[in-house]
Design an enzyme around this catalytic site. Structure first.
Site, PDB file in Angstrom:
ATOM      1  N   CYS A 273       0.806  -1.226   0.000  1.00 24.90           N
ATOM      2  CA  CYS A 273       0.000   0.000   0.000  1.00 24.90           C
ATOM      3  C   CYS A 273       0.837   1.272   0.000  1.00 24.90           C
ATOM      4  O   CYS A 273       0.533   2.221  -0.735  1.00 24.90           O
ATOM      5  CB  CYS A 273      -0.990  -0.011   1.151  1.00 24.90           C
ATOM      6  SG  CYS A 273      -0.268   0.053   2.810  1.00 24.90           S
ATOM      7  N   HIS A 331      -3.034   1.436   6.763  1.00 23.96           N
ATOM      8  CA  HIS A 331      -3.233   1.409   5.315  1.00 23.96           C
ATOM      9  C   HIS A 331      -2.935   2.813   4.800  1.00 23.96           C
ATOM     10  O   HIS A 331      -3.286   3.804   5.431  1.00 23.96           O
ATOM     11  CB  HIS A 331      -4.651   0.983   4.962  1.00 23.96           C
ATOM     12  CG  HIS A 331      -4.898   0.910   3.484  1.00 23.96           C
ATOM     13  ND1 HIS A 331      -4.006   0.317   2.612  1.00 23.96           N
ATOM     14  CD2 HIS A 331      -5.915   1.377   2.714  1.00 23.96           C
ATOM     15  CE1 HIS A 331      -4.476   0.407   1.382  1.00 23.96           C
ATOM     16  NE2 HIS A 331      -5.635   1.052   1.410  1.00 23.96           N
ATOM     17  N   ASP A 354      -7.167   5.824  -3.768  1.00 22.92           N
ATOM     18  CA  ASP A 354      -6.415   4.672  -3.268  1.00 22.92           C
ATOM     19  C   ASP A 354      -6.061   3.749  -4.430  1.00 22.92           C
ATOM     20  O   ASP A 354      -6.926   3.057  -4.967  1.00 22.92           O
ATOM     21  CB  ASP A 354      -7.248   3.920  -2.236  1.00 22.92           C
ATOM     22  CG  ASP A 354      -6.441   2.858  -1.498  1.00 22.92           C
ATOM     23  OD1 ASP A 354      -5.292   2.600  -1.914  1.00 22.92           O
ATOM     24  OD2 ASP A 354      -6.946   2.305  -0.502  1.00 22.92           O
ATOM     25  N   ASN A 394     -14.533   3.523   9.955  1.00 18.14           N
ATOM     26  CA  ASN A 394     -15.641   3.565  10.914  1.00 18.14           C
ATOM     27  C   ASN A 394     -16.204   2.224  11.349  1.00 18.14           C
ATOM     28  O   ASN A 394     -17.092   2.190  12.204  1.00 18.14           O
ATOM     29  CB  ASN A 394     -16.806   4.377  10.327  1.00 18.14           C
ATOM     30  CG  ASN A 394     -16.561   5.863  10.381  1.00 18.14           C
ATOM     31  OD1 ASN A 394     -16.508   6.453  11.455  1.00 18.14           O
ATOM     32  ND2 ASN A 394     -16.394   6.486   9.219  1.00 18.14           N
ATOM     33  N   ASP A 396     -17.156  -1.292  13.143  1.00 16.15           N
ATOM     34  CA  ASP A 396     -17.015  -1.824  14.498  1.00 16.15           C
ATOM     35  C   ASP A 396     -16.231  -3.134  14.450  1.00 16.15           C
ATOM     36  O   ASP A 396     -16.201  -3.819  13.420  1.00 16.15           O
ATOM     37  CB  ASP A 396     -18.388  -2.092  15.122  1.00 16.15           C
ATOM     38  CG  ASP A 396     -19.170  -0.809  15.379  1.00 16.15           C
ATOM     39  OD1 ASP A 396     -18.539   0.265  15.441  1.00 16.15           O
ATOM     40  OD2 ASP A 396     -20.402  -0.892  15.499  1.00 16.15           O
TER      41      ASP A 396
END
Length: 670
Positions: A273, A331, A354, A394, A396
């Site tokens: 990356c 990342h 990206d 974001n 969980d």
């Protein structure tokens, strides 16, 4: 009277490129300019120009597309149209300067410039030369305009940076040379547009679309990886890098881009990356689009779109390779600054792009541009790829303890993913926390490496006692608390697993098991230490997953605390005797020093690079006994004034570790 002919033309390279902030950018097109801003050239004729007899037309060609522009005496022109006028009234002498206005929305590309002379003797053409046209962040009418000069210097002209890795609680830097001023790099970046799938499918549409940085950035995002096209880099996360270069060994974009071009666009092996992001930052800065490299710590890859990442541990604390979803310790992507007229203008500014191939977008492996503001506001229906990026920052995390396929207990962490998002600060080597631009109510991540969990009858806390350093012991404690008024017999299981930043950990390389007695409401602290010999085989950039499971023997209640961390490496030091006297075109000497702090001998190859300072990398063989030091002089000659970077890396022979150091240098004009 003789027919009017051009004897000589001069593109006035030095003057034009100083005015257009393109000094140092080299191209076979000779002249490099920015759109929305005039440039001039000088022409010498065989006789004086006579407006009543001669007609001069300037032809601007982009491949098979062209504009014919009458050269007039009027300076009045629009920034949205091509225009040309005589800059000075010296036509009687047969010499004149012509000023060319480029529209602020002209397509990026390499143009041919011709003079067409229409006279009684018939038409005549003269090739003035080529020029490369870039976006212009200095021009208010350009859609990449940035009003702040310090941002333009950092995000367009700066040719080095720091890419951040490690973990949010122990950030590691990786110096990176963007190399946009190195010979041939601009031509390669232009060629990248020419060999893209979009250009091959419809060259006319591609050229016309290059007026828009949204389009350009989307094309480049696909071209940096080679998954769908003849892109630059082949990704490899398999730990077998036979036939190529380990991603950790790259130190800049120039070598990668040159290798890609020299092999007629065969993919360069290998990238991960930060390599994809570093190369994309180079290309976008070369094309004139303000760009910065961004690191997202604890980055989620949510394949099913439910915004929940599940992790599984055994009852003894070993992390299991289950599920399609994953969390990368970090990342790296890029942000580009541009207007978004396609979104109504309220989402102008930084856009996420990206180039790492993860999911397809519009049928190709690419991502973005997605407005950072739209990610923060959860505008899932907007282009491009906002749901995927939103999950990266974001989602969980549900952590499950399992036995024979059955879940014994689980806990949910809503704050771990996207725990820190940062980029290099303007004019500084410190990371800038930009988490709040992506997420509401997010600030800096605590620096103390502590993980705690609590259940009905027990709580456990795992704490690193000091920042782990490669070569030393890993010291940590596990605090177990009985929360009830009855005594408990508790089993403690602790293990450490090596892991890459984007993989589930491998088998445990260290473990410990204890049975302890806890009185009612009692806490006990268990101290643990992992010696260097147990983890010496960890590769460069590898991390440690440390987990502690505590189980109530009577009730079988289990609770887990875990911590993933990186080990800091020793640092190579670079010093220069008289830093204030460093001037362009004058040889200087840097002293590169390193002390072996390991308990065993080390040997390897020391590589020193510096864009604008060294013509090529410099290599030294190094062998040091424990406690022994080296001091190596490196001669360098700065080419241009400005802030530059020397970067040293030591690749050890008997270890996958790479030891690094860098120094920024301010070069004065000669």
């Amino acid at each position: 009277m003789d027919a009017l002919r051009v004897q000589y033309a001069n593109l006035e390279l030095v003057e034009n490129q100083q005015l257009h902030k393109t000094e140092g950018l080299s191209s076979t097109a000779a002249l490099v300019v920015r759109r929305g801003q005039p440039f001039k050239f000088t022409a010498v004729f065989n006789r004086p120009y006579r407006p009543n007899r001669d007609a001069l037309i300037l032809r601007v060609e982009l491949d098979r597309l062209y504009n014919d522009i009458p050269i007039t005496y009027s300076k009045d022109s629009s920034q949205s149209q091509w225009a040309a006028y005589f800059q000075q009234s010296s036509l009687d002498s047969g010499k004149t300067s012509v000023c060319v206005n480029c529209p602020a929305n002209a397509p990026v590309g390499v143009y041919q410039l011709q003079l067409l002379l229409m006279s009684s003797a018939g038409p005549y053409s003269f090739k003035v030369g080529q020029f490369a046209l870039l976006c212009n962040p200095w021009c208010p009418a350009d859609s990449v305009y940035v009003p702040d000069e310090s941002q333009r210097e950092e995000y367009v002209r700066n040719d080095f940076g720091l890419l951040y890795q490690g973990t949010a609680k122990n950030i590691n830097f990786r110096p990176w040379s963007f190399d946009q001023y190195e010979r041939g790099i601009l031509d390669i970046c232009m060629m990248m547009l020419q060999v893209s799938n979009e250009h091959k499918a419809n060259w006319r549409s591609d050229y016309l679309s290059r007026a828009d940085p949204v389009y350009i950035s989307r094309v480049i995002s696909a071209m940096i990886n080679s998954s769908d096209d003849c892109g630059v880099l082949l990704g490899n996360w398999a730990e077998d890098y036979t036939g190529g270069v380990h991603p950790s060994e790259w130190s800049g974009s120039g070598e990668i881009l040159r290798q890609w071009a020299q092999t007629r666009f065969s993919p360069v092996k290998y990238g991960q990356c930060w390599v994809f992001a570093g190369v994309m930052c180079t290309v976008m800065r070369v094309l004139g689009i303000p760009t910065r490299v961004v690191t997202n710590y604890d980055s989620a890859h949510d394949t099913n779109g439910n915004l929940v990442i599940e992790e599984f541990y055994t009852e003894t604390g070993e992390k299991l390779p289950r599920g399609q979803d994953s969390i990368w310790n970090f990342h790296v992507w890029v942000e580009c600054w541009m207007k978004r007229a396609d979104l109504g203008g309220s989402f102008d500014g930084w856009q996420v792009l990206d180039p790492t191939p993860q999911e397809r977008s519009g049928g190709m492996y690419r991502c973005g541009p997605a407005p950072v503001k739209a990610i923060r506001e959860r505008r899932m229906g907007m282009p491009f790829d906002i749901p995927f990026i939103y999950a990266e920052v974001n989602a969980d995390v549900r952590v499950c303890i399992v036995r024979q396929g059955q879940v014994l207990s689980y806990s949910t962490d809503t704050g771990r993913v996207g725990s820190l998002i940062c980029t290099k600060s303007i004019g500084s080597n410190r990371p800038q926390d930009i988490t709040s631009t992506y997420k509401y109510g997010k600030g800096s991540t605590p620096a103390v490496a502590t993980s705690s969990r609590s259940a009905e009858g027990l709580s456990v806390m795992l704490t690193l006692l000091k920042a782990p350093v490669m070569g030393g012991s890993i010291s940590f404690s596990v605090t177990v608390t009985n929360k009830e008024n009855t005594p408990k017999t508790v089993r403690e299981h602790v293990n450490a697993q090596a892991k890459s930043y984007n993989h589930t950990p491998s088998d445990a390389f260290w473990e410990a098991h204890n049975t302890i007695q806890l009185a009612p409401n009692e806490s006990k602290v268990l101290q643990h230490q992992i010696s260097y010999s147990r983890y010496a085989g960890l590769g460069d950039g590898q991390l440690v997953n440390l987990a502690a499971v505590v189980m109530d023997v009577a009730t079988q209640e289990s609770i887990l605390a875990s911590e993933e961390f990186n080990l800091s490496s020793p640092v190579i030091n670079i010093r220069i005797a008289d830093e204030v006297s460093i001037v362009a075109q004058r040889q200087q000497v840097a002293m590169v020093t390193f002390s072996n702090s390991f308990s065993e001998p080390v040997s390897g190859v020391l590589t020193v690079v510096g864009a604008g300072l060294l013509d090529d990398k410099v290599l030294f063989n190094v062998a040091l006994q424990p406690g022994e030091s080296m001091e190596i002089p490196v001669n360098f000659t700065p080419k241009l004034p400005g802030v530059k970077m020397l970067h040293a890396s030591l690749k050890l022979n008997d270890s996958a570790a790479v030891i690094r150091g860098f120094r920024t240098i301010t070069v004065q004009s000669a």
